[in-house]
Design a protein around this motif. Sequence first.
Motif, mmCIF file in Angstrom:
data_model
loop_
_atom_site.group_PDB
_atom_site.id
_atom_site.type_symbol
_atom_site.label_atom_id
_atom_site.label_comp_id
_atom_site.label_asym_id
_atom_site.label_seq_id
_atom_site.Cartn_x
_atom_site.Cartn_y
_atom_site.Cartn_z
ATOM 1 N N GLN A 199 1.207 -1.011 6.873
ATOM 2 C CA GLN A 199 0.841 0.007 5.878
ATOM 3 C C GLN A 199 0.714 1.400 6.496
ATOM 4 N N LEU A 200 0.314 1.435 7.772
ATOM 5 C CA LEU A 200 0.163 2.736 8.442
ATOM 6 C C LEU A 200 1.481 3.487 8.545
ATOM 7 N N VAL A 201 2.574 2.728 8.683
ATOM 8 C CA VAL A 201 3.863 3.426 8.751
ATOM 9 C C VAL A 201 4.547 3.504 7.389
ATOM 10 N N LEU A 202 4.105 2.649 6.446
ATOM 11 C CA LEU A 202 4.732 2.638 5.119
ATOM 12 C C LEU A 202 4.104 3.674 4.185
ATOM 13 N N ARG A 203 2.772 3.576 4.041
ATOM 14 C CA ARG A 203 2.056 4.496 3.132
ATOM 15 C C ARG A 203 0.751 4.947 3.786
ATOM 16 N N PRO A 204 0.831 5.751 4.848
ATOM 17 C CA PRO A 204 -0.386 6.063 5.629
ATOM 18 C C PRO A 204 -1.437 6.822 4.835
ATOM 19 N N LYS A 205 -1.016 7.556 3.803
ATOM 20 C CA LYS A 205 -1.999 8.384 3.096
ATOM 21 C C LYS A 205 -2.942 7.576 2.204
ATOM 22 N N GLN A 206 -2.700 6.245 2.091
ATOM 23 C CA GLN A 206 -3.615 5.419 1.290
ATOM 24 C C GLN A 206 -4.977 5.292 1.972
ATOM 25 N N PHE A 207 -5.043 5.563 3.301
ATOM 26 C CA PHE A 207 -6.288 5.341 4.041
ATOM 27 C C PHE A 207 -7.166 6.577 4.079
ATOM 28 N N ASP A 208 -8.477 6.319 4.060
ATOM 29 C CA ASP A 208 -9.448 7.385 4.322
ATOM 30 C C ASP A 208 -10.112 7.069 5.670
ATOM 31 N N VAL A 209 -11.070 6.118 5.675
ATOM 32 C CA VAL A 209 -11.671 5.677 6.932
ATOM 33 C C VAL A 209 -11.235 4.240 7.197
ATOM 34 N N ILE A 210 -10.771 3.984 8.408
ATOM 35 C CA ILE A 210 -10.460 2.612 8.827
ATOM 36 C C ILE A 210 -11.507 2.218 9.856
ATOM 37 N N VAL A 211 -12.148 1.061 9.661
ATOM 38 C CA VAL A 211 -13.107 0.590 10.673
ATOM 39 C C VAL A 211 -12.602 -0.730 11.236
ATOM 40 N N THR A 212 -12.620 -0.854 12.554
ATOM 41 C CA THR A 212 -12.094 -2.074 13.152
ATOM 42 C C THR A 212 -12.649 -2.283 14.558
ATOM 43 N N GLY A 213 -12.357 -3.448 15.125
ATOM 44 C CA GLY A 213 -12.871 -3.807 16.446
ATOM 45 C C GLY A 213 -12.121 -3.088 17.562
ATOM 46 N N ASN A 214 -12.539 -3.378 18.771
ATOM 47 C CA ASN A 214 -12.066 -2.652 19.944
ATOM 48 C C ASN A 214 -10.545 -2.753 20.151
ATOM 49 N N MET A 215 -10.023 -3.976 20.181
ATOM 50 C CA MET A 215 -8.595 -4.135 20.494
ATOM 51 C C MET A 215 -7.707 -3.670 19.334
ATOM 52 N N PHE A 216 -8.038 -4.073 18.107
ATOM 53 C CA PHE A 216 -7.211 -3.646 16.969
ATOM 54 C C PHE A 216 -7.255 -2.120 16.835
ATOM 55 N N GLY A 217 -8.438 -1.551 17.090
ATOM 56 C CA GLY A 217 -8.596 -0.097 16.978
ATOM 57 C C GLY A 217 -7.792 0.634 18.032
ATOM 58 N N ASP A 218 -7.728 0.058 19.209
ATOM 59 C CA ASP A 218 -6.961 0.646 20.307
ATOM 60 C C ASP A 218 -5.497 0.794 19.878
ATOM 61 N N ILE A 219 -4.968 -0.275 19.302
ATOM 62 C CA ILE A 219 -3.541 -0.305 18.951
ATOM 63 C C ILE A 219 -3.270 0.552 17.703
ATOM 64 N N LEU A 220 -4.080 0.341 16.662
ATOM 65 C CA LEU A 220 -3.822 1.074 15.403
ATOM 66 C C LEU A 220 -4.004 2.573 15.576
ATOM 67 N N SER A 221 -4.960 2.986 16.419
ATOM 68 C CA SER A 221 -5.176 4.431 16.536
ATOM 69 C C SER A 221 -4.022 5.090 17.295
ATOM 70 N N ASP A 222 -3.378 4.360 18.186
ATOM 71 C CA ASP A 222 -2.191 4.938 18.842
ATOM 72 C C ASP A 222 -1.029 5.042 17.862
ATOM 73 N N ALA A 223 -0.902 4.030 16.982
ATOM 74 C CA ALA A 223 0.159 4.092 15.964
ATOM 75 C C ALA A 223 -0.104 5.269 15.022
ATOM 76 N N ALA A 224 -1.370 5.412 14.606
ATOM 77 C CA ALA A 224 -1.737 6.535 13.717
ATOM 78 C C ALA A 224 -1.471 7.859 14.418
ATOM 79 N N ALA A 225 -1.710 7.867 15.743
ATOM 80 C CA ALA A 225 -1.494 9.088 16.519
ATOM 81 C C ALA A 225 -0.045 9.547 16.385
#
Length: 357
Positions: free
Chosen positions: A229-255
Amino acid sequence: MSKQILILPGDGIGPEIVTQAVAVLEAVDKQCGLGLQLDYGLLGGAAIDEHGEPCPQVTLDKARAAEAILLGAVGGPKWDTIERSIRPERGLLKIRSELQLFGNLRPAILYPQLAAASSLKPEIVAGLDILIVRELTGGIYFGEPRGIRTLENGEREGYNTYKYSESEIRRIGHLAFDAARKRNGRVCSVDKANVLEATMLWREVMEELSKDYPDVELSHMYVDNAAMQLVLRPKQFDVIVTGNMFGDILSDAAAMLTGSIGMLPSASLDKDGRGMYEPCHGSAPDIAGQDKANPLATILSVAMMLRYTLAAPEAADLVEAAVSKVLDAGLRTGDIHSEGMQLVGTREMGEAVVAAL
Ligand code: NAD
């Protein structure tokens, strides 16, 4: 009252980008009369060279005494072959866990001036403004037991432990819900509750917590879908909360949705709002010492420090406005450069931000 700020330049491009960010911090301090007092310390490879360990006691003592810390980045090929337990990145994990910096805020904002730098079409990313809240001191990066062992049949086996306690989930949840209240009132909790028990509990606790925040809309998403979803429709998100490993990966993709990792700041906060501020990127050894690194992520980390720890939102606004002005003027480091723009180095970019202040 004077406020102590610890500066940890780190390795690779760290010292270059931190020099520019400190110049901005000093300029805004003077302009707004914040009464900041700067001190310096070593972390990562620089600390290994001097003290034989990546996060020496002297650095920890200074960090505990400081209101906020500004970090460049740590690591590099020079230390890649030393014993695992004292590598530069372990210094980073240690300071985060010793100071209980459990909440990592990583905004992914697309500056309109840089819409063309994103790998996605402008209509998909224009106006993007996501906040990723990542748990930073628990989960699989810290879980024990961990290691590499030799089995009876002589084969080696690597193992780690993924666990989260209810209180750990609750405190990161609070941070995310509170942040959503100041934004657009939506939290998406990302887990893998269909497979991992630890994240089944994560989902349950988030549900319980949401009862305290009736004004915030909570949704859940599996991490594989969240990546999609981050690459398909990223604007659907406001705040994403997640654990350490998932957050590490997703925040680089969002970057990368924002065009360059060189534009993204981050904050790591403890329960009292004290924190460590650093760019999302690493030490970029490939361009270190060449005056090529983009200092804006570190400069924007200074803005987050002003906003979250130093309670000086007007000073934060000034820094962010200065960055925007410099982008408006067409100045670009190599990572965000496009045709027709003025290619500048680390120093020139930093000096332009100070001048714009
Ligand atoms: P990296 O973020 O350092 O670099 C990835 C790519 O992005 C490189 O091509 C680099 O040149 C570019 N880049 C990064 N920051 C930039 C900037 N400000 N301006 C322009 N371009 C930039 O990631 P990596 O190459 O995977 O890791 C390099 C080292 O950094 C490793 O030792 C790694 O362990 C460490 N690291 C440290 C941190 C940290 O200190 N928080 C985070 C990630 C990686």
